[in-house]
Design a protein around this motif. Structure first.
Motif, PDB file in Angstrom:
ATOM      1  N   MET A  94       3.117 -28.424 -22.673  1.00  0.00           N
ATOM      2  CA  MET A  94       3.407 -28.094 -21.275  1.00  0.00           C
ATOM      3  C   MET A  94       3.988 -26.691 -21.147  1.00  0.00           C
ATOM      4  N   LEU A  95       4.881 -26.311 -22.036  1.00  0.00           N
ATOM      5  CA  LEU A  95       5.449 -24.953 -21.995  1.00  0.00           C
ATOM      6  C   LEU A  95       4.373 -23.903 -22.204  1.00  0.00           C
ATOM      7  N   ALA A  96       3.520 -24.115 -23.188  1.00  0.00           N
ATOM      8  CA  ALA A  96       2.468 -23.147 -23.493  1.00  0.00           C
ATOM      9  C   ALA A  96       1.496 -23.017 -22.331  1.00  0.00           C
ATOM     10  N   LEU A  97       1.044 -24.135 -21.801  1.00  0.00           N
ATOM     11  CA  LEU A  97       0.091 -24.086 -20.700  1.00  0.00           C
ATOM     12  C   LEU A  97       0.724 -23.551 -19.424  1.00  0.00           C
ATOM     13  N   THR A  98       2.004 -23.814 -19.219  1.00  0.00           N
ATOM     14  CA  THR A  98       2.711 -23.253 -18.067  1.00  0.00           C
ATOM     15  C   THR A  98       2.797 -21.736 -18.188  1.00  0.00           C
ATOM     16  N   ALA A  99       3.126 -21.242 -19.370  1.00  0.00           N
ATOM     17  CA  ALA A  99       3.226 -19.800 -19.573  1.00  0.00           C
ATOM     18  C   ALA A  99       1.883 -19.120 -19.362  1.00  0.00           C
ATOM     19  N   ILE A 100       0.831 -19.677 -19.935  1.00  0.00           N
ATOM     20  CA  ILE A 100      -0.503 -19.086 -19.788  1.00  0.00           C
ATOM     21  C   ILE A 100      -0.955 -19.167 -18.331  1.00  0.00           C
ATOM     22  N   GLY A 101      -0.712 -20.304 -17.697  1.00  0.00           N
ATOM     23  CA  GLY A 101      -1.075 -20.457 -16.292  1.00  0.00           C
ATOM     24  C   GLY A 101      -0.303 -19.508 -15.391  1.00  0.00           C
ATOM     25  N   TYR A 102       0.988 -19.348 -15.659  1.00  0.00           N
ATOM     26  CA  TYR A 102       1.811 -18.434 -14.861  1.00  0.00           C
ATOM     27  C   TYR A 102       1.341 -16.993 -15.031  1.00  0.00           C
ATOM     28  N   ALA A 103       0.967 -16.638 -16.248  1.00  0.00           N
ATOM     29  CA  ALA A 103       0.496 -15.268 -16.502  1.00  0.00           C
ATOM     30  C   ALA A 103      -0.810 -14.990 -15.765  1.00  0.00           C
ATOM     31  N   LEU A 104      -1.668 -15.988 -15.655  1.00  0.00           N
ATOM     32  CA  LEU A 104      -2.965 -15.809 -15.011  1.00  0.00           C
ATOM     33  C   LEU A 104      -2.938 -16.087 -13.508  1.00  0.00           C
ATOM     34  N   SER A 105      -1.888 -16.724 -13.035  1.00  0.00           N
ATOM     35  CA  SER A 105      -1.803 -17.125 -11.635  1.00  0.00           C
ATOM     36  C   SER A 105      -1.470 -15.943 -10.722  1.00  0.00           C
ATOM     37  N   PRO A 106      -2.070 -15.916  -9.546  1.00  0.00           N
ATOM     38  CA  PRO A 106      -1.716 -14.860  -8.590  1.00  0.00           C
ATOM     39  C   PRO A 106      -0.384 -15.141  -7.888  1.00  0.00           C
ATOM     40  N   ILE A 107       0.178 -16.333  -8.080  1.00  0.00           N
ATOM     41  CA  ILE A 107       1.440 -16.709  -7.447  1.00  0.00           C
ATOM     42  C   ILE A 107       2.588 -16.414  -8.413  1.00  0.00           C
ATOM     43  N   ASP A 108       3.601 -15.702  -7.936  1.00  0.00           N
ATOM     44  CA  ASP A 108       4.767 -15.354  -8.748  1.00  0.00           C
ATOM     45  C   ASP A 108       6.027 -15.959  -8.148  1.00  0.00           C
ATOM     46  N   LEU A 109       7.025 -16.192  -8.985  1.00  0.00           N
ATOM     47  CA  LEU A 109       8.322 -16.632  -8.473  1.00  0.00           C
ATOM     48  C   LEU A 109       8.967 -15.530  -7.647  1.00  0.00           C
ATOM     49  N   ILE A 110       8.862 -14.306  -8.126  1.00  0.00           N
ATOM     50  CA  ILE A 110       9.357 -13.136  -7.401  1.00  0.00           C
ATOM     51  C   ILE A 110       8.135 -12.277  -7.094  1.00  0.00           C
ATOM     52  N   PRO A 111       7.816 -12.061  -5.812  1.00  0.00           N
ATOM     53  CA  PRO A 111       6.618 -11.291  -5.457  1.00  0.00           C
ATOM     54  C   PRO A 111       6.618  -9.889  -6.065  1.00  0.00           C
ATOM     55  N   ASP A 112       5.422  -9.426  -6.446  1.00  0.00           N
ATOM     56  CA  ASP A 112       5.302  -8.129  -7.107  1.00  0.00           C
ATOM     57  C   ASP A 112       5.645  -6.948  -6.200  1.00  0.00           C
ATOM     58  N   PHE A 113       5.621  -7.135  -4.882  1.00  0.00           N
ATOM     59  CA  PHE A 113       5.921  -6.006  -4.005  1.00  0.00           C
ATOM     60  C   PHE A 113       7.408  -5.669  -3.975  1.00  0.00           C
ATOM     61  N   ILE A 114       8.264  -6.529  -4.528  1.00  0.00           N
ATOM     62  CA  ILE A 114       9.684  -6.207  -4.647  1.00  0.00           C
ATOM     63  C   ILE A 114       9.835  -5.286  -5.854  1.00  0.00           C
TER      64      ILE A 114
END
Length: 96
Positions: free
Chosen positions: A36-56
């Motif tokens: 779950m940790l590995a797939l979460t990390a890979i999914g988060y890296a590839l996902s367009p959704i971020d915890l903190i938006p990139d425009f900040i």
């Protein structure tokens, strides 16, 4: 070694490392929590959704530079060594 070649080298190493972790996460001997940790990390890296938006400014990019490596680090620590070794061997061998 120039900065660009250093970046290319590190990028290639990261791409290989992510493939190894992906293969190891799919192995049935890998505990579910490491998977779950590995797939979460890979999914988060590839996902367009971020915890903190990139425009900040700064913080938007830092979350990708901190969260993903930390998740991958802990996932690798939780995956059995023999599974990681076999995954590294599978990724490094050329396809038939």
């Amino acid at each position: 070694m120039g900065f660009r070649s250093w970046i290319r080298e590190k990028s290639a190493q990261l791409k290989t490392r992510i493939r190894v972790i992906s293969v190891a996460a799919r192995d049935p001997r890998t505990p579910w929590y490491a998977r779950m940790l590995a797939l979460t990390a890979i999914g988060y890296a590839l996902s367009p959704i971020d915890l903190i938006p990139d425009f900040i400014p700064v913080l938007g990019q830092l979350d990708d530079l901190i969260i993903v490596p930390l998740l991958l680090y802990f996932a690798v620590r939780l995956i059995p060594r023999e599974v990681m070794a076999e995954a590294e061997k599978m990724v490094s061998e050329p396809a038939p």
